[in-house]
Enzyme design. Sequence first.
Site, PDB file in Angstrom:
ATOM      1  CG  ASP A  62      -2.143   1.297   1.674  1.00  0.00           C
ATOM      2  OD1 ASP A  62      -3.036   1.169   0.000  1.00  0.00           O
ATOM      3  OD2 ASP A  62      -1.608   2.233   2.381  1.00  0.00           O
TER       4      ASP A  62
ATOM      5  N   GLY B  67     -31.623 -14.921 -30.870  1.00  0.00           N
ATOM      6  CA  GLY B  67     -30.934 -13.490 -32.163  1.00  0.00           C
ATOM      7  C   GLY B  67     -29.465 -13.349 -32.460  1.00  0.00           C
ATOM      8  CG  ASP B  68     -26.957 -12.927 -36.023  1.00  0.00           C
ATOM      9  OD1 ASP B  68     -25.887 -11.900 -34.968  1.00  0.00           O
ATOM     10  OD2 ASP B  68     -25.963 -12.923 -37.026  1.00  0.00           O
ATOM     11  CG  PHE B  69     -24.271  -9.942 -30.770  1.00  0.00           C
ATOM     12  CD1 PHE B  69     -23.326  -9.804 -32.043  1.00  0.00           C
ATOM     13  CD2 PHE B  69     -24.266 -11.437 -29.777  1.00  0.00           C
ATOM     14  CE1 PHE B  69     -22.127 -10.800 -32.049  1.00  0.00           C
ATOM     15  CE2 PHE B  69     -23.018 -12.341 -29.728  1.00  0.00           C
ATOM     16  CZ  PHE B  69     -22.064 -11.389 -31.422  1.00  0.00           C
TER      17      PHE B  69
ATOM     18  NE  ARG C  18     -13.794 -17.910 -23.339  1.00  0.00           N
ATOM     19  CZ  ARG C  18     -12.896 -18.207 -23.737  1.00  0.00           C
ATOM     20  NH1 ARG C  18     -11.721 -18.081 -22.938  1.00  0.00           N
ATOM     21  NH2 ARG C  18     -12.682 -19.526 -24.770  1.00  0.00           N
TER      22      ARG C  18
HETATM   23  C1  LIG Z   1       2.811   8.305  -6.368  1.00  0.00           C
HETATM   24  C2  LIG Z   1       2.434   7.085  -6.836  1.00  0.00           C
HETATM   25  C3  LIG Z   1       1.446   5.548  -7.013  1.00  0.00           C
HETATM   26  N1  LIG Z   1       1.884   5.539  -7.926  1.00  0.00           N
HETATM   27  C4  LIG Z   1       1.025   4.027  -7.924  1.00  0.00           C
HETATM   28  O1  LIG Z   1      -0.323   4.724  -6.823  1.00  0.00           O
HETATM   29  C5  LIG Z   1      -1.482   3.666  -6.314  1.00  0.00           C
HETATM   30  C6  LIG Z   1      -0.966   3.291  -4.737  1.00  0.00           C
HETATM   31  O2  LIG Z   1      -2.370   3.331  -4.524  1.00  0.00           O
HETATM   32  P1  LIG Z   1      -2.437   1.255  -3.868  1.00  0.00           P
HETATM   33  O3  LIG Z   1      -3.809   1.759  -2.540  1.00  0.00           O
HETATM   34  O4  LIG Z   1      -1.374   1.527  -2.597  1.00  0.00           O
HETATM   35  O5  LIG Z   1      -2.613   0.498  -4.735  1.00  0.00           O
HETATM   36  P2  LIG Z   1      -3.603   0.645  -5.404  1.00  0.00           P
HETATM   37  O6  LIG Z   1      -3.500   0.786  -7.298  1.00  0.00           O
HETATM   38  O7  LIG Z   1      -5.098   0.964  -5.198  1.00  0.00           O
HETATM   39  O8  LIG Z   1      -3.886  -0.985  -6.291  1.00  0.00           O
HETATM   40  P3  LIG Z   1      -3.613  -2.297  -4.651  1.00  0.00           P
HETATM   41  O9  LIG Z   1      -1.916  -3.023  -4.456  1.00  0.00           O
HETATM   42  O10 LIG Z   1      -4.856  -3.022  -5.519  1.00  0.00           O
HETATM   43  O11 LIG Z   1      -4.623  -1.884  -3.596  1.00  0.00           O
HETATM   44  C7  LIG Z   1      -0.409   2.043  -6.861  1.00  0.00           C
HETATM   45  O12 LIG Z   1      -0.470   1.835  -8.133  1.00  0.00           O
HETATM   46  C8  LIG Z   1       0.510   2.854  -7.136  1.00  0.00           C
HETATM   47  O13 LIG Z   1       1.236   1.915  -8.196  1.00  0.00           O
HETATM   48  C9  LIG Z   1       2.484   5.631  -9.269  1.00  0.00           C
HETATM   49  O14 LIG Z   1       2.198   4.729  -9.748  1.00  0.00           O
HETATM   50  N2  LIG Z   1       3.124   5.854  -9.143  1.00  0.00           N
HETATM   51  C10 LIG Z   1       3.490   7.352  -8.156  1.00  0.00           C
HETATM   52  O15 LIG Z   1       4.603   7.704  -8.488  1.00  0.00           O
END
Ligand SMILES: Cc1cn([C@@H]2O[C@H](COP(=O)(O)OP(=O)(O)OP(=O)(O)O)[C@@H](O)[C@H]2O)c(=O)[nH]c1=O
Length: 632
Positions: free
Chosen positions: A88, A521-523, A538
């Site tokens: 995070d 039906g045929d979309f 798919r």
């Molecule tokens: C500061 C900064 C952040 N990020 C992105 O910010 C998200 C943070 O959010 P998170 O909650 O930690 O993650 P998420 O994207 O919600 O994914 P998840 O791990 O599923 O919670 C992540 O994506 C990071 O790369 C960048 O790509 N570049 C940057 O300079």
Amino acid sequence: MALKPVLGKLGSKRVVLASASPRRQEILCNVGLRFEVVPSWFKETLEKSSFATPYKYAIETAKQKALEVANRMHVKHLRTPDIVIGADTIVTVDEHILEKPVDKQDAYRMLSRLSGKEHSVFTGVAIVHCNSKDNRLETEVTDFYEETKVKFADLSEELLWEYIHSGEPMDKAGGYGIQALGGMLVEYVHGDFLNVVGFPLNHFCKKLVELYYPPPKHTLHHIKHDSIPSVETFENLSDEESDSSSPIQYKDAIKMDRSKPHSSGGVCSPGSSNIIKPNCMVPVENRNRVMENPDKFPSKIVELLDGFRASKALFVASKLKVFNLLKNKGVLQSVDVANTINASVCGTERLLDACAALGLLEKTIQGYSNTDSANTYLASDSEDSLHGYIIHSNDHLWPLFTHLESAVKEGTMQNYRAFGKKSENLFQDSYYQSMEVKQRFMAAMHSIAKLTAKDVVTAFDLSQFRSACDLGGCTGALANELVQKYPNLKVTVFDLPEVIANVSHFQPVGQHTAPVTFTSGDFFKDNLPAADLYILSRILHDWTDEKIHVLLSKISAACKPGCGLLLSEMVLDDEKKNRSTALLQSLNMLVQTEGKERSGSEYQSLLEHHGFTSVKIRLTGSLLDAIFCTKC
Ligand SMILES: Cc1cn([C@@H]2O[C@H](COP(=O)(O)OP(=O)(O)OP(=O)(O)O)[C@@H](O)[C@H]2O)c(=O)[nH]c1=O
């Protein structure tokens, strides 16, 4: 190679990245780590004020993300992963924690707060080791965090809004992406750049060393380089030793193997392609890339060479109903299997041995028996059986793939060469020409849809919709999952009359939700049933861009503003070099259809062309990804 052993320790394990962040996937992919992606459903709603420091909040959120995935995978009776990684990233400024902006105004508030100031980026990481004991999940969590300081230049209102309108801020903590346009806002970075991007790789590798090797401190060397943060090398780690099941076991210490060729010691060099540099797009390495050390045995190439033999062994054992037999009888000797399936003893024994070596069967002194996954996925009468898709692969895809060379040279499908039939009308001529082929095809589509439906219907919150129409929804497997998840949703499956006439024996028994309606039906030709959510699962991969435009313009015309469109397909990465399963599926579409698999940006531009906006893509980690957008 000095770096490899660190990640090599994970090579034999089932590693899952519990993150939807494409940046995290790229960073780990780039160093050759093999992993599956299963995005976490944990909502980032922990009470921030209850944490003494921001990093504790980031660590706890990372931990909860990873544990949610570990528990879900365990409960779903998928093979429990060995390791789940969660992360995070948060930005802190003036004692405020900034996460991803919810809308453009929010992005504006965040970026104007960051303007002209130094702020901190924290990424909390959790490495969860899982163990399934008596069907209970045991977990052991290792966590850490990394802090990087970033200073923004003064941002004018104009620059700020231009950046916000680029769309880049929306899925990023603090509302910026340092690796792309956002890099232009940055005056300096102190600390690990990749930590800002979303994953502190260096600290992660050090943690792995701590977990898997006792660190012999006197052998650590520090390398400094102007543009790259210092990196400790792990050069006395050997990847040849046996893998310890518990990462905490320090006692099987690593031994130096001086006989092996070593890299010259520089872990990161300025020319290294695995380094993400500020302001440039990250090259994504193929996670299944054939990386061979020419001095060693080319095991990856040999594995690929063998691939078709392994597939065919699975197909033949399925066709001969070996897995059904062993599911019913428990344990059998090869001679008993041979007699029951009416085959030679010597041939059957070799087939069973190969299946056992491939992990499909267990072999003991008492004889052969099914593994759990053979009982679940290979016996044809199991609820989640893939038997239909396996038989389709053997009887339909295999003959087509024998003409792959012609398909590549000519750029066209090979139905005529494989089956002696022209496919002017693809579905009519290839799949519905006889009852037998039609039922086989429907069974194949049904088994894949059942396997993936849950991930697809839960990839986005669809609770605001009241009526849905699954175009080309075949046996209704996805529709049935939808009504389970959203009991107030009325779902219509729309498919060709030949298909609708055969759906009855695929319907679930004893399901207590609103029934799914089937309409024929045929979309491409007929009016579409009214709905406020349309689904194409798919479907688009079967067709050319031209035909997709025809279909999307019909759907768009049927949609009122606010209506949704959900696609499920295998989504390729934008550079088309990373997701080998999806890239092989694209070859699969070449040999049998006019279509192909597409990347997220390709789908986005097709959809936007027809007035669908807010295109969101979820990589589910399963065989189908999900794309959702709304009609504006
Ligand atoms: C500061 C900064 C952040 N990020 C992105 O910010 C998200 C943070 O959010 P998170 O909650 O930690 O993650 P998420 O994207 O919600 O994914 P998840 O791990 O599923 O919670 C992540 O994506 C990071 O790369 C960048 O790509 N570049 C940057 O300079």
